[in-house]
Design a protein around this motif. Sequence first.
Motif, PDB file in Angstrom:
ATOM      1  N   UNK A 334      55.851  87.904  37.418  1.00 44.40           N
ATOM      2  CA  UNK A 334      56.716  87.570  36.278  1.00 44.40           C
ATOM      3  C   UNK A 334      56.960  88.818  35.430  1.00 44.40           C
ATOM      4  N   UNK A 335      55.916  89.610  35.236  1.00 44.61           N
ATOM      5  CA  UNK A 335      56.058  90.822  34.425  1.00 44.61           C
ATOM      6  C   UNK A 335      57.093  91.774  35.036  1.00 44.61           C
ATOM      7  N   UNK A 336      57.064  91.936  36.357  1.00 50.60           N
ATOM      8  CA  UNK A 336      58.058  92.776  37.025  1.00 50.60           C
ATOM      9  C   UNK A 336      59.463  92.211  36.826  1.00 50.60           C
ATOM     10  N   UNK A 337      59.604  90.879  36.981  1.00 49.07           N
ATOM     11  CA  UNK A 337      60.898  90.235  36.764  1.00 49.07           C
ATOM     12  C   UNK A 337      61.435  90.512  35.361  1.00 49.07           C
ATOM     13  N   UNK A 338      60.505  90.626  34.389  1.00 43.02           N
ATOM     14  CA  UNK A 338      60.886  90.759  32.979  1.00 43.02           C
ATOM     15  C   UNK A 338      61.038  92.210  32.524  1.00 43.02           C
ATOM     16  N   UNK A 339      60.945  93.181  33.438  1.00 42.60           N
ATOM     17  CA  UNK A 339      61.144  94.580  33.059  1.00 42.60           C
ATOM     18  C   UNK A 339      59.890  95.282  32.582  1.00 42.60           C
ATOM     19  N   UNK A 340      58.728  94.857  33.097  1.00 41.91           N
ATOM     20  CA  UNK A 340      57.435  95.486  32.803  1.00 41.91           C
ATOM     21  C   UNK A 340      57.112  95.579  31.308  1.00 41.91           C
ATOM     22  N   UNK A 341      57.171  94.464  30.566  1.00 39.95           N
ATOM     23  CA  UNK A 341      56.749  94.542  29.158  1.00 39.95           C
ATOM     24  C   UNK A 341      55.244  94.745  29.066  1.00 39.95           C
ATOM     25  N   UNK A 342      54.761  95.482  28.066  1.00 36.44           N
ATOM     26  CA  UNK A 342      53.313  95.489  27.807  1.00 36.44           C
ATOM     27  C   UNK A 342      52.872  94.051  27.523  1.00 36.44           C
ATOM     28  N   UNK A 343      51.727  93.659  28.032  1.00 36.92           N
ATOM     29  CA  UNK A 343      51.277  92.287  27.829  1.00 36.92           C
ATOM     30  C   UNK A 343      50.424  92.197  26.569  1.00 36.92           C
ATOM     31  N   UNK A 344      51.111  91.976  25.473  1.00 35.43           N
ATOM     32  CA  UNK A 344      50.479  91.797  24.174  1.00 35.43           C
ATOM     33  C   UNK A 344      51.298  90.734  23.450  1.00 35.43           C
ATOM     34  N   UNK A 345      50.656  89.954  22.598  1.00 36.00           N
ATOM     35  CA  UNK A 345      51.371  88.870  21.928  1.00 36.00           C
ATOM     36  C   UNK A 345      52.622  89.392  21.219  1.00 36.00           C
ATOM     37  N   UNK A 346      53.784  88.768  21.388  1.00 39.48           N
ATOM     38  CA  UNK A 346      54.003  87.502  22.082  1.00 39.48           C
ATOM     39  C   UNK A 346      54.363  87.629  23.564  1.00 39.48           C
ATOM     40  N   UNK A 347      54.584  88.841  24.091  1.00 44.62           N
ATOM     41  CA  UNK A 347      54.999  88.931  25.497  1.00 44.62           C
ATOM     42  C   UNK A 347      53.895  88.467  26.442  1.00 44.62           C
ATOM     43  N   UNK A 348      52.637  88.681  26.081  1.00 39.27           N
ATOM     44  CA  UNK A 348      51.555  88.183  26.938  1.00 39.27           C
ATOM     45  C   UNK A 348      51.604  86.669  27.008  1.00 39.27           C
ATOM     46  N   UNK A 349      51.881  86.023  25.856  1.00 40.38           N
ATOM     47  CA  UNK A 349      51.976  84.564  25.822  1.00 40.38           C
ATOM     48  C   UNK A 349      53.201  84.095  26.611  1.00 40.38           C
ATOM     49  N   UNK A 350      54.322  84.810  26.442  1.00 38.05           N
ATOM     50  CA  UNK A 350      55.550  84.429  27.141  1.00 38.05           C
ATOM     51  C   UNK A 350      55.371  84.561  28.652  1.00 38.05           C
ATOM     52  N   UNK A 351      54.882  85.715  29.089  1.00 39.15           N
ATOM     53  CA  UNK A 351      54.685  85.945  30.522  1.00 39.15           C
ATOM     54  C   UNK A 351      53.592  85.035  31.067  1.00 39.15           C
ATOM     55  N   UNK A 352      52.471  84.925  30.341  1.00 37.75           N
ATOM     56  CA  UNK A 352      51.361  84.098  30.807  1.00 37.75           C
ATOM     57  C   UNK A 352      51.733  82.629  30.915  1.00 37.75           C
ATOM     58  N   UNK A 353      52.451  82.123  29.904  1.00 39.37           N
ATOM     59  CA  UNK A 353      52.855  80.727  29.935  1.00 39.37           C
ATOM     60  C   UNK A 353      53.875  80.472  31.041  1.00 39.37           C
ATOM     61  N   UNK A 354      54.824  81.405  31.222  1.00 43.45           N
ATOM     62  CA  UNK A 354      55.809  81.237  32.283  1.00 43.45           C
ATOM     63  C   UNK A 354      55.146  81.272  33.658  1.00 43.45           C
ATOM     64  N   UNK A 355      54.176  82.170  33.815  1.00 44.56           N
ATOM     65  CA  UNK A 355      53.437  82.222  35.074  1.00 44.56           C
ATOM     66  C   UNK A 355      52.698  80.906  35.318  1.00 44.56           C
ATOM     67  N   UNK A 356      52.117  80.351  34.260  1.00 47.83           N
ATOM     68  CA  UNK A 356      51.407  79.077  34.377  1.00 47.83           C
ATOM     69  C   UNK A 356      52.357  77.955  34.774  1.00 47.83           C
ATOM     70  N   UNK A 357      53.514  77.912  34.129  1.00 45.40           N
ATOM     71  CA  UNK A 357      54.500  76.887  34.461  1.00 45.40           C
ATOM     72  C   UNK A 357      54.975  77.035  35.907  1.00 45.40           C
TER      73      UNK A 357
END
Length: 618
Positions: A334-357
Motif C-alpha cells: 500500500x505504501x508503494x501504491x501511495x508514493x512512499x509516504x513516511x509512516x507517521x500519523x496520520x499516514x501510518x494510520x491511513x496506510x495501516x488501516x487501508x492495508x487492514x481493510x
Amino acid sequence: MPKKTNMKKKVMITDTSLRDAHQSLLATRMRTEDMLPIAERLDQIGYWSLEVWGGATFDTCLRFLKEDPWERLRSLKKVIKNTRLQMLLRGQNILGYRHYSDDVLKKFIEKSVDNGMDVFRIFDALNDIRNMEMAIKTVKKHGAVAEGTVCYTTSPVHSNEGFVEMAVKLAALGCDTICIKDMAGLLAPMDAFDLVLKMKEKVQIPIHLHTHETSGMGSMTYLKAVEAGCDIIDTAISPVGSGTSQPPTEPMVAALAGTPYDTGLDLKALSEIAEYFRQIKKKYKKFESEYTGINTDVLISQIPGGMISNLASQLKEQGALDRMKEVLDEVPRVRKDFGYPPLVTPTSQIVGTQATLNVLTGERYKVITSETRNYLKGLYGKPAAPIDEAVRKKAIGEEEFITCRPADLLEPELEKLTRELGGKGKGIEDVLSYALFPSIALEFFEERETGKLKPESLGVEVEEKAEEPRSAQHLAPSEFKITVHGETYHIKVAGTGHKSEGIRPFFLKVDGKLEEVMIESLVEVVPSQAGAIEAKTSVHSSRPKARKKGDVTTAMPGRVVKVKVSEGDRVSAGDTVLIVEAMKMENEVHTPIDGLVKNIYVKEGDSVNPDETLIEIE
C-alpha cells in the motif's frame, strides 16, 4: 579513519514516558491520575524537556479515558515548574486525521501555550514543508520553542542528502531546533552518524534525535549520533522503554557518563522513578501487545512504534489479531501504491488501516476510507513519489489531484464550529476538541454534563452487571463474567446478527476483544454459581439481514458517524450513503445500486455489525 566529530560537553535528554512511551507500549492508555504523582520527581531530574501531550493522547483522553486533555495539560503544568513541557503537533493536521483551516490551527497553538505548552515538535507526514509553515510561524509568535521535524524513512526516493536539504529549509523558517524523527526505528547507527554530521555542517541550531528501539538498533543509533554532534536525544524510563518505545534512559545515561557527552543525570534518582513506573505499568497490562518487543520485520513494514501497538489493539477489537502478519505484509504494498509516504500519523494510520481493510475484506481497495480517498486527491500534500494511477482512479475516478497547499482550499472554520457546538461546550478549548474529533467530543461533553463519564475498564476489577429485563425477548444480561477452570472472563454482548439454519452470530467482547461466535438462538446464561440465575431468550437483531443487492452493509463492526441520505432520496451506484468509524478511521459506505432510499435503519452514534441492512435501496 572516521571524520572529525563535533565534541561537546553535554548531551541533553527529552523524556517521553508520559506520551510516546505509553503510546507505543500501552496503546496510549496511561491516565492523568497515574502521571501526577511522579510528575514532580520527573521535574527534578534535569531533562531538556518532558513530552507529555500531543500525538494520540488527545484522541485517547476523549475516546477511551473520558478525560479532558486540556485539563491534563493544565494539571501537569501546575506540578512541573522547572522543565519544558513538549508536545507532538502534526502541522496542519494538528492532532486529527485531516487538514484544518489556519484559524483553527492558530487558535489551537495559542490555547496550548496559554495552558502550559513550551515546545512544539512540528512535523508533516509527507515532509511537505508547506504544511508546517503556519504552525512554525504561530508557535514563534506566541514565544514557544518551534522544533522543525524531518520524518526519517527509507525508500527508493529518500536519502540523507534530501533530509539535510529539508533541515536547511526549516532552519530558514526560524525553527529553534531540528528534530530527526525516526518513528519506526529504521535509522541505522552508521547512517545516523552520516546524517547528523551532514546536518550539523549545514545548520547552526541544535539537532534533536528521536527513535524507537523496535528494530533493536536504537541505543546504538543514539551513540553514533551523539558522536557526530547530536545535541538532544529522546529516551523513556526503563519500565516503559525499549521495544516499540524509545531506548531506555538509564543505560544511555550510564553509557555516556564520564565521557565528553555526559548527560549529568543522576542514576539513583532515575532508578527511583523507574520503580514507580514499574508498579504503574501493571495496571495497564490488558493494553500490552505481543508486538511491543524488538522485531526486525519493522525494517520491511516500517510501521512505527505507536502505530503497531494501536494496530494490534484494533485488530484485536475486530477479532482478527491472528491476521497481523498478513496486514504487515500488505503495508509495504500500500505504501508503494501511495508514493512512499513516511509512516507517521496520520499516514501510518491511513496506510495501516487501508492495508487492514484490504486483508479483512479479501479484496484490495474494495473498501476505501475517507482519509485514503482524501490522500489520493492530494488533500494531505505532495508525496515523495507519484501515486499509482490505477489505485488513484479506483478511489477518486477522474477527480483532479490537488497541487496547492491543501489548507489554501479551506475556508475559516472556527466561527462555524462554535455555532455548531452551541451550548454543548464550555469554552474555546471545547470548540477545539470538537473541531478535531466531532462525534467523540460531543459524546464526551454529553457524558460530562450528565455526570456519566465512565472510562474503559483497566481489567483490574470486574463488576458483575445484569441489565434490568426490557421485554420477554430480552431477559439475559448484556454484560457479565464467567469463570472457566479458574480463569475469569469479562463478557459483553456487543451486537447480534441474523439467524440462519437455527444458528445466529453474536458479537461478543471477551476481555475487550471482539469475537464473532455462532450459537443456537436459544441462549441460556448462568452469570455465576452464586445465585444461579438462569435466563432463556430468543434474541433477534433490530435490523433486517442483508439479502438483496440493494441492502447496504458495513464490512466490519463500527459506529455510524454520519448518515448522508434521507428516505426518498435518489442515489447512484457508488454514492456515499453512510460513514462508519472503525479502527479510528472513517470508512465511507456506498450504495451498490442505483435507486431510491426506501428505509434507513440507523442513526448517528449507532453501533453496527456485518450482515445487517443499514440502508435499503430499492
